[in-house]
Design an enzyme around this catalytic site. Structure first.
Site, PDB file in Angstrom:
ATOM      1  N   GLY A   1       0.788  -1.225   0.000  1.00  0.00           N
ATOM      2  CA  GLY A   1       0.000   0.000   0.000  1.00  0.00           C
ATOM      3  C   GLY A   1       0.813   1.264   0.000  1.00  0.00           C
TER       4      GLY A   1
ATOM      5  N   GLU B   1       4.561  -6.384   0.743  1.00  0.00           N
ATOM      6  CA  GLU B   1       3.956  -6.634  -0.564  1.00  0.00           C
ATOM      7  C   GLU B   1       3.777  -5.357  -1.379  1.00  0.00           C
ATOM      8  OE1 GLU B   1       0.314  -8.564   0.431  1.00  0.00           O
ATOM      9  OE2 GLU B   1       1.295 -10.384   1.164  1.00  0.00           O
ATOM     10  N   PRO B   2       4.839  -4.716  -1.809  1.00  0.00           N
ATOM     11  CA  PRO B   2       4.681  -3.535  -2.676  1.00  0.00           C
ATOM     12  C   PRO B   2       4.224  -3.942  -4.074  1.00  0.00           C
ATOM     13  CG  PRO B   2       6.988  -4.126  -2.508  1.00  0.00           C
ATOM     14  CD  PRO B   2       6.256  -5.041  -1.572  1.00  0.00           C
ATOM     15  N   GLY B   3       3.316  -3.181  -4.634  1.00  0.00           N
ATOM     16  CA  GLY B   3       2.885  -3.400  -6.015  1.00  0.00           C
ATOM     17  C   GLY B   3       2.867  -2.083  -6.758  1.00  0.00           C
ATOM     18  N   ARG B   4       1.949  -1.203  -6.332  1.00  0.00           N
ATOM     19  CA  ARG B   4       1.818   0.120  -6.933  1.00  0.00           C
ATOM     20  C   ARG B   4       3.146   0.879  -6.921  1.00  0.00           C
ATOM     21  NH1 ARG B   4      -2.830   3.360  -6.483  1.00  0.00           N
ATOM     22  NH2 ARG B   4      -3.520   1.924  -4.851  1.00  0.00           N
TER      23      ARG B   4
ATOM     24  N   ARG C   1      -9.513   4.050 -12.699  1.00  0.00           N
ATOM     25  CA  ARG C   1      -9.315   4.561 -11.345  1.00  0.00           C
ATOM     26  C   ARG C   1     -10.013   5.908 -11.078  1.00  0.00           C
ATOM     27  NH1 ARG C   1      -5.034   5.975  -9.337  1.00  0.00           N
ATOM     28  NH2 ARG C   1      -5.478   5.256  -7.222  1.00  0.00           N
TER      29      ARG C   1
ATOM     30  N   TYR D   1     -12.387   5.597  -7.950  1.00  0.00           N
ATOM     31  CA  TYR D   1     -11.857   6.126  -6.706  1.00  0.00           C
ATOM     32  C   TYR D   1     -11.702   7.642  -6.689  1.00  0.00           C
ATOM     33  CZ  TYR D   1     -10.116   1.284  -6.811  1.00  0.00           C
ATOM     34  OH  TYR D   1     -10.006  -0.073  -6.929  1.00  0.00           O
TER      35      TYR D   1
ATOM     36  N   CYS E   1     -19.139   6.377 -23.724  1.00  0.00           N
ATOM     37  CA  CYS E   1     -20.472   6.965 -23.556  1.00  0.00           C
ATOM     38  C   CYS E   1     -20.833   7.080 -22.083  1.00  0.00           C
ATOM     39  CB  CYS E   1     -21.505   6.129 -24.296  1.00  0.00           C
ATOM     40  SG  CYS E   1     -21.279   6.115 -26.083  1.00  0.00           S
ATOM     41  N   GLU E   2     -20.005   7.781 -21.338  1.00  0.00           N
ATOM     42  CA  GLU E   2     -20.222   8.020 -19.913  1.00  0.00           C
ATOM     43  C   GLU E   2     -19.713   9.419 -19.579  1.00  0.00           C
ATOM     44  OE1 GLU E   2     -21.576   5.996 -17.702  1.00  0.00           O
ATOM     45  OE2 GLU E   2     -21.697   4.150 -18.898  1.00  0.00           O
TER      46      GLU E   2
END
Length: 473
Positions: A279, A321-324, A369, A373, A400-401
């Site tokens: 995180g 657990e790094p990912g981002r 994202r 978010y 179309c949003e």
């Protein structure tokens, strides 16, 4: 020109609209002598011609360096305490076979969250002992596959699942390596949907006492520690995503170590491992000032050392657990500009202010994202520099949003026009991974650049791919 009243407080008017904020970009990105954006010397216009747009451009050298930095920083901080740290790359951020090989070569392990991610790891040749299987609702097939492969650990999320793992392990005659995911109740300052340590959510076993007077966490520890078909390795916590300071991780560590101490007292078992999750935040915009792996590792090591001494515990083997923090800054997305439109926005006090809408040839199908978010990004004119004034702009997609927004607020040059290239940094995590075929757009390719050479590591989808599962064709 001056700052727009429509801009958020954190977005300052740029002194130079062509300037890159280094912390938001891969190390290999800069502007060439003519002002065009380049990565390791390769011009974005040439990448666009060869591979098309939208395009994820990944600086492999940068990705590997970030992975190695986490391993080095945490090993150094924890060396005297527990011999170093096991760093698991969180594959959910972005995973393909090449990435799985890179992290393995850099000394990391790999955390997977599904049978599909396990399949990628297998295809990449990652040793099973270096794999972790996560997930709050693993299928019987996924659990059985993990046991059969001999993965290093299955991170169990509930009492239900723990019993299921025990039965499957017994049926196969193989002890299952298990960690228990707990919810330590630490509030992380992040979006509600990516905060994962509070009680009212789907992840983990609570450390709070239940109606029986015993917490779900301790019930699970007691069951697993005595079960002949479960090899209980330790405990796991993950407090959320996009966290900038070490304080939340430190508090989680203290709470988890207290549970380890209580388990030792109640069940006479000293669990050898503790995973403190990931995180770690990155810079998406000028509002973000993330910490460094070195600072976080040093602070965590001190907390773990002090807390273990107070509790009379041997320091467990720590994992993270790094990912981002590895994938995110290593990648940018390259778009082509299509339609632009100026609108007048009421300011609430009787006046109006201009806003520029710049439409690009991607959108929420390659970056969900912002709509999920309210995530903020920035963007730059990539194929040239300009002396034009900056105007408050909104970069939007072609879906179309009305919520199809790529960059909500950014100052772009007034002369951005049809055919220009825009680059959006920090899109390596949870963009391609969350991509979709909404409106039947094909998902973009991923190009990795290593030592000045570009190669496809994920090809662009085709319309034939879209139709391949349509049984009416």
């Amino acid at each position: 020109m001056s700052a727009s009243p429509l801009a958020p407080a954190w977005l300052g008017y740029p002194k130079d609209v062509n300037q890159l904020r280094a912390i938001e970009w891969p190390a290999g990105v800069g502007r060439d002598s003519e002002g065009e954006l380049s990565v390791q010397g390769l011009l974005v216009s040439d990448l666009a011609k060869e591979f098309g747009t939208p395009l994820f451009v990944l600086d492999e050298n940068d990705f590997r360096a970030r992975a190695a930095e986490f391993k080095r920083a945490f090993d150094t901080a924890f060396d005297e305490l527990c011999g170093g740290v096991d760093v698991y790359y969180a594959g959910k951020a972005f995973l393909c076979t090449e990435v799985a090989r890179w992290v393995t070569e850099e000394g990391l392990r790999l955390d997977t969250c599904s049978g599909g991610e396990l399949a990628v790891a297998q295809a990449a040749g990652v040793p099973a002992g270096n794999l972790s299987l996560h997930g709050n609702n693993k299928s019987v097939a996924e659990i059985a596959r993990a046991i059969e492969l001999g993965v290093g650990r299955i991170v169990v999320d509930s009492l239900d699942e723990l019993e299921r793992v025990a039965v499957l392990a017994r049926n196969t005659g193989t002890r299952a390596n298990v960690m228990l995911r707990l919810t330590p109740g630490v509030h992380a300052s992040t979006h509600e949907f990516i905060a994962t340590a509070h009680e009212d959510q789907k992840f983990g076993l609570s450390i709070q006492p239940g109606t029986s007077g015993t917490s779900a966490a301790l019930t699970a520890i007691g069951f697993a520690a005595k079960h002949e078909w479960i090899n209980l390795l330790g405990l796991h916590a993950h407090i959320g995503s996009q966290i900038f300071e070490a304080d939340g991780f430190s508090l989680a560590a203290q709470k988890m170590l207290a549970v380890l101490s209580e388990a030792k007292e109640r069940f006479e078992v000293e669990l050898p491992e503790l995973d403190l999750g990931g995180g770690y935040g990155i810079a998406y915009t000028q509002a973000d000032e993330p910490s460094t792996p070195q600072l976080i590792a040093t602070q965590l090591a001190e907390v773990v050392k002090t807390t273990c001494a107070e509790l009379g515990l041997a320091v467990p083997r720590i994992s993270i657990e790094p990912g981002r923090a590895i994938a995110g800054p290593s990648t940018f997305t390259l778009y082509e500009v299509g339609v632009r439109k100026d609108v007048s926005v009421e300011d609430g006090v009787g006046g109006t202010n201009p806003r520029r809408y710049v439409s690009v040839n991607g959108g929420m199908s390659d970056n969900a994202r912002p709509v999920l978010y309210d995530a903020d990004y920035t963007a730059v004119l990539a194929n040239r520099v300009t002396q034009s004034d900056a105007i408050i702009s909104r970069v939007v997609g072609k879906h179309c949003e009305s919520g199809d927004i790529v960059v909500r607020d950014v100052y772009l040059p007034e002369d951005v026009s049809y055919g220009d290239l825009l680059a959006v940094p920090a899109t390596g995590a949870y963009c391609w991974a969350l991509s979709s075929n909404y409106n039947y757009l094909t998902r973009p390719p991923v190009v990795a650049v290593k030592d000045g050479v570009a190669r496809l590591i994920v090809r662009r989808e085709t319309e034939s791919d879209l139709l391949a599962r349509d049984m009416g064709v």
